[in-house]
Design a protein around this motif. Structure first.
Motif, PDB file in Angstrom:
ATOM      1  N   THR A  15       3.580 -18.552 -65.005  1.00 55.25           N
ATOM      2  CA  THR A  15       4.502 -18.613 -66.142  1.00 55.25           C
ATOM      3  C   THR A  15       3.760 -19.133 -67.368  1.00 55.25           C
ATOM      4  OG1 THR A  15       5.247 -20.900 -65.719  1.00 55.25           O
ATOM      5  CG2 THR A  15       6.391 -19.115 -64.558  1.00 55.25           C
ATOM      6  N   ASP A  16       4.407 -19.022 -68.530  1.00 58.20           N
ATOM      7  CA  ASP A  16       3.817 -19.510 -69.765  1.00 58.20           C
ATOM      8  C   ASP A  16       3.904 -21.033 -69.849  1.00 58.20           C
ATOM      9  OD1 ASP A  16       3.219 -16.943 -70.626  1.00 58.20           O
ATOM     10  OD2 ASP A  16       5.167 -16.709 -71.638  1.00 58.20           O
ATOM     11  N   TYR A  17       3.030 -21.598 -70.659  1.00 56.93           N
ATOM     12  CA  TYR A  17       2.978 -23.041 -70.864  1.00 56.93           C
ATOM     13  C   TYR A  17       4.343 -23.584 -71.291  1.00 56.93           C
ATOM     14  CZ  TYR A  17       1.382 -27.534 -72.784  1.00 56.93           C
ATOM     15  OH  TYR A  17       1.212 -28.866 -73.063  1.00 56.93           O
ATOM     16  N   LEU A  18       4.842 -24.549 -70.552  1.00 54.50           N
ATOM     17  CA  LEU A  18       6.104 -25.267 -70.805  1.00 54.50           C
ATOM     18  C   LEU A  18       7.365 -24.429 -70.612  1.00 54.50           C
ATOM     19  CD1 LEU A  18       5.410 -27.493 -73.977  1.00 54.50           C
ATOM     20  CD2 LEU A  18       5.494 -28.222 -71.586  1.00 54.50           C
ATOM     21  N   SER A  19       7.235 -23.165 -70.214  1.00 55.06           N
ATOM     22  CA  SER A  19       8.411 -22.286 -70.216  1.00 55.06           C
ATOM     23  C   SER A  19       9.521 -22.775 -69.288  1.00 55.06           C
ATOM     24  CB  SER A  19       8.003 -20.854 -69.841  1.00 55.06           C
ATOM     25  OG  SER A  19       7.459 -20.797 -68.535  1.00 55.06           O
ATOM     26  N   TYR A  20       9.172 -23.364 -68.149  1.00 53.29           N
ATOM     27  CA  TYR A  20      10.225 -23.784 -67.229  1.00 53.29           C
ATOM     28  C   TYR A  20      10.955 -25.039 -67.711  1.00 53.29           C
ATOM     29  CZ  TYR A  20       7.934 -27.862 -65.041  1.00 53.29           C
ATOM     30  OH  TYR A  20       7.378 -29.097 -64.796  1.00 53.29           O
ATOM     31  N   LEU A  21      10.328 -25.806 -68.600  1.00 51.86           N
ATOM     32  CA  LEU A  21      10.958 -27.022 -69.121  1.00 51.86           C
ATOM     33  C   LEU A  21      11.689 -26.793 -70.443  1.00 51.86           C
ATOM     34  CD1 LEU A  21       8.194 -29.733 -68.527  1.00 51.86           C
ATOM     35  CD2 LEU A  21      10.406 -29.573 -67.369  1.00 51.86           C
ATOM     36  N   LEU A  22      11.348 -25.718 -71.151  1.00 50.90           N
ATOM     37  CA  LEU A  22      11.898 -25.523 -72.500  1.00 50.90           C
ATOM     38  C   LEU A  22      13.416 -25.511 -72.561  1.00 50.90           C
ATOM     39  CD1 LEU A  22       9.581 -23.030 -74.427  1.00 50.90           C
ATOM     40  CD2 LEU A  22      10.072 -25.417 -74.955  1.00 50.90           C
ATOM     41  N   PRO A  23      14.128 -24.834 -71.645  1.00 52.86           N
ATOM     42  CA  PRO A  23      15.595 -24.852 -71.750  1.00 52.86           C
ATOM     43  C   PRO A  23      16.173 -26.265 -71.734  1.00 52.86           C
ATOM     44  CG  PRO A  23      14.893 -23.128 -70.253  1.00 52.86           C
ATOM     45  CD  PRO A  23      13.663 -23.938 -70.562  1.00 52.86           C
ATOM     46  N   GLU A  24      15.660 -27.098 -70.851  1.00 54.13           N
ATOM     47  CA  GLU A  24      16.146 -28.483 -70.761  1.00 54.13           C
ATOM     48  C   GLU A  24      15.779 -29.268 -72.019  1.00 54.13           C
ATOM     49  OE1 GLU A  24      17.895 -31.684 -68.324  1.00 54.13           O
ATOM     50  OE2 GLU A  24      17.515 -29.635 -67.657  1.00 54.13           O
ATOM     51  N   GLY A  47     -11.341 -31.120 -71.595  1.00 53.88           N
ATOM     52  CA  GLY A  47     -12.142 -31.588 -72.721  1.00 53.88           C
ATOM     53  C   GLY A  47     -11.849 -30.888 -74.029  1.00 53.88           C
ATOM     54  N   ILE A  48     -10.729 -30.154 -74.118  1.00 54.63           N
ATOM     55  CA  ILE A  48     -10.411 -29.450 -75.367  1.00 54.63           C
ATOM     56  C   ILE A  48     -10.124 -30.455 -76.486  1.00 54.63           C
ATOM     57  CG2 ILE A  48      -9.518 -27.436 -74.138  1.00 54.63           C
ATOM     58  CD1 ILE A  48      -6.693 -28.392 -74.779  1.00 54.63           C
ATOM     59  N   SER A  49     -10.216 -29.998 -77.715  1.00 52.80           N
ATOM     60  CA  SER A  49      -9.998 -30.875 -78.864  1.00 52.80           C
ATOM     61  C   SER A  49      -8.518 -31.187 -79.029  1.00 52.80           C
ATOM     62  CB  SER A  49     -10.524 -30.220 -80.139  1.00 52.80           C
ATOM     63  OG  SER A  49      -9.685 -29.134 -80.522  1.00 52.80           O
ATOM     64  N   HIS A  50      -8.236 -32.238 -79.783  1.00 59.79           N
ATOM     65  CA  HIS A  50      -6.849 -32.595 -80.083  1.00 59.79           C
ATOM     66  C   HIS A  50      -6.147 -31.469 -80.851  1.00 59.79           C
ATOM     67  CE1 HIS A  50      -8.167 -37.090 -79.832  1.00 59.79           C
ATOM     68  NE2 HIS A  50      -7.906 -36.583 -78.639  1.00 59.79           N
ATOM     69  N   ASP A  51      -6.862 -30.847 -81.770  1.00 63.04           N
ATOM     70  CA  ASP A  51      -6.278 -29.747 -82.556  1.00 63.04           C
ATOM     71  C   ASP A  51      -5.935 -28.556 -81.657  1.00 63.04           C
ATOM     72  OD1 ASP A  51      -6.272 -30.964 -85.036  1.00 63.04           O
ATOM     73  OD2 ASP A  51      -8.277 -30.261 -85.565  1.00 63.04           O
ATOM     74  N   THR A  52      -6.864 -28.188 -80.771  1.00 61.93           N
ATOM     75  CA  THR A  52      -6.633 -27.048 -79.886  1.00 61.93           C
ATOM     76  C   THR A  52      -5.439 -27.299 -78.979  1.00 61.93           C
ATOM     77  OG1 THR A  52      -8.960 -26.428 -79.902  1.00 61.93           O
ATOM     78  CG2 THR A  52      -7.648 -25.617 -78.073  1.00 61.93           C
ATOM     79  N   LYS A  58       2.320 -26.053 -80.190  1.00 66.17           N
ATOM     80  CA  LYS A  58       2.984 -25.351 -81.297  1.00 66.17           C
ATOM     81  C   LYS A  58       3.334 -23.915 -80.908  1.00 66.17           C
ATOM     82  CE  LYS A  58       0.976 -27.996 -85.123  1.00 66.17           C
ATOM     83  NZ  LYS A  58       0.106 -27.979 -86.317  1.00 66.17           N
ATOM     84  N   THR A  59       2.444 -23.268 -80.171  1.00 67.47           N
ATOM     85  CA  THR A  59       2.696 -21.900 -79.716  1.00 67.47           C
ATOM     86  C   THR A  59       3.892 -21.857 -78.778  1.00 67.47           C
ATOM     87  OG1 THR A  59       0.368 -21.293 -79.946  1.00 67.47           O
ATOM     88  CG2 THR A  59       1.711 -19.940 -78.475  1.00 67.47           C
ATOM     89  N   ALA A  60       4.015 -22.861 -77.917  1.00 67.71           N
ATOM     90  CA  ALA A  60       5.137 -22.898 -76.971  1.00 67.71           C
ATOM     91  C   ALA A  60       6.483 -23.011 -77.694  1.00 67.71           C
ATOM     92  CB  ALA A  60       4.960 -24.065 -75.998  1.00 67.71           C
ATOM     93  N   PHE A  61       6.475 -23.644 -78.869  1.00 65.51           N
ATOM     94  CA  PHE A  61       7.718 -23.847 -79.624  1.00 65.51           C
ATOM     95  C   PHE A  61       7.853 -22.886 -80.810  1.00 65.51           C
ATOM     96  CE2 PHE A  61       7.468 -27.886 -77.400  1.00 65.51           C
ATOM     97  CZ  PHE A  61       8.796 -28.182 -77.142  1.00 65.51           C
ATOM     98  N   LYS A  62       7.015 -21.847 -80.862  1.00 70.32           N
ATOM     99  CA  LYS A  62       6.959 -20.998 -82.061  1.00 70.32           C
ATOM    100  C   LYS A  62       8.259 -20.248 -82.330  1.00 70.32           C
ATOM    101  CE  LYS A  62       4.903 -16.971 -79.747  1.00 70.32           C
ATOM    102  NZ  LYS A  62       3.743 -16.045 -79.734  1.00 70.32           N
ATOM    103  N   ILE A  66      11.726 -26.119 -83.974  1.00 67.47           N
ATOM    104  CA  ILE A  66      11.022 -27.383 -83.798  1.00 67.47           C
ATOM    105  C   ILE A  66       9.644 -27.333 -84.462  1.00 67.47           C
ATOM    106  CG2 ILE A  66      10.153 -29.060 -82.126  1.00 67.47           C
ATOM    107  CD1 ILE A  66      13.236 -28.696 -82.226  1.00 67.47           C
ATOM    108  N   GLU A  67       9.362 -28.350 -85.271  1.00 68.36           N
ATOM    109  CA  GLU A  67       8.049 -28.489 -85.885  1.00 68.36           C
ATOM    110  C   GLU A  67       7.240 -29.501 -85.090  1.00 68.36           C
ATOM    111  OE1 GLU A  67       5.954 -29.872 -90.082  1.00 68.36           O
ATOM    112  OE2 GLU A  67       8.087 -29.361 -90.037  1.00 68.36           O
ATOM    113  N   VAL A  68       6.067 -29.087 -84.629  1.00 65.97           N
ATOM    114  CA  VAL A  68       5.206 -29.939 -83.801  1.00 65.97           C
ATOM    115  C   VAL A  68       4.054 -30.481 -84.649  1.00 65.97           C
ATOM    116  CG1 VAL A  68       3.702 -30.034 -81.777  1.00 65.97           C
ATOM    117  CG2 VAL A  68       5.767 -28.597 -81.743  1.00 65.97           C
TER     118      VAL A  68
END
Length: 238
Positions: A15-24, A47-52, A58-62, A66-68
């Motif tokens: 599934t996509d990132y956060l998709s199962y939690l988004l409705p709740e 080890g990804i950057s904070h920005d990445t 942000k993509t999960a909430f696009k 909601i502004e992230v």
């Protein structure tokens, strides 16, 4: 009054990132008229950057209103937590996350805000920090925090991504259950093994298991036991 989602993982396989939690999550945002989400990316999975990492959220909430914003974008991260409408701490390496929160003197700030009733979402490492300490993480100790103490907003520890022993496996390392038994040789705290796709919905004094799976509870000198959906983990703190 606490208002929290403490999830084992951000993503269920396939599934996509956060998709199962988004409705709740979005249901709470709508109920509380929340439009801004403060993201804490300090765990840095892989080890990804904070920005990445923040851009991933942000993509999960696009497709929502909601502004992230990432906490690392603020000059004063403590003020960012104090002024946030809602907070999400993502998964990754718990040692890295806890070190950053202690180095920046944010652990107690976060605890206080959770007890004011701000909506908090944690996944994996972000859920581990809800317990009394981080000693039940599965992560590699690549950095040394000044303390293993975490927010203590629940009265037990979380073992995220809990895995049951596979009887057909030829792996000779310790199982999760064996590791937690080792922990109980030296500690008396209850531990909740949260399986993938499960989360704890905290509302005030209730701490209810949600999702399709049971959870496994470990206490010192006792056999572990399974608990069903809607079990109230607040009983473990009594």
């Amino acid at each position: 009054m606490r208002n929290m989602i403490i999830a084992s993982t951000s993503t269920i396989h396939g599934t996509d990132y956060l998709s199962y939690l988004l409705p709740e999550v979005l249901e709470v945002f709508q109920e509380k008229q929340i439009k801004n989400l403060l993201f804490i990316p300090y765990a840095r999975p892989g080890g990804i950057s904070h920005d990445t990492y923040t851009n991933k959220v942000k993509t999960a909430f696009k497709n929502t209103i909601i502004e992230v914003e990432g906490i690392h974008e603020y000059e004063n991260p403590a003020e960012a937590i104090q002024n946030a409408e809602a907070i999400f701490t993502g998964g990754g390496n718990t040692f890295v996350l806890v070190k950053m929160l202690h180095d920046l003197d944010l652990m107690n700030v976060l605890r206080k805000q959770i007890y004011t009733g701000i909506f908090y979402v944690g996944t994996s490492a972000g859920s581990n920090i809800c317990g009394l300490n981080m000693r039940n993480t599965n992560d590699m100790p690549i950095v040394m925090p000044s303390s293993f103490k975490t927010t203590g907003v629940i009265g037990y520890n979380i073992n995220a991504h809990y895995l049951d022993p596979d009887p057909s496996s030829t792996h000779m390392g310790e199982t999760r259950e064996e590791r937690i038994k080792e922990f109980h040789c030296y500690n008396n705290l209850p531990v909740v093994g949260l399986r993938e796709g499960s989360f704890i919905r905290v509302k005030g004094k209730e701490e209810l298991l949600k999702g399709k799976h049971t959870a496994r509870v470990f206490t010192k000198d006792n056999d572990p036991f399974e608990v069903p959906t809607d079990y109230n983990f607040a009983e473990l703190s009594h």
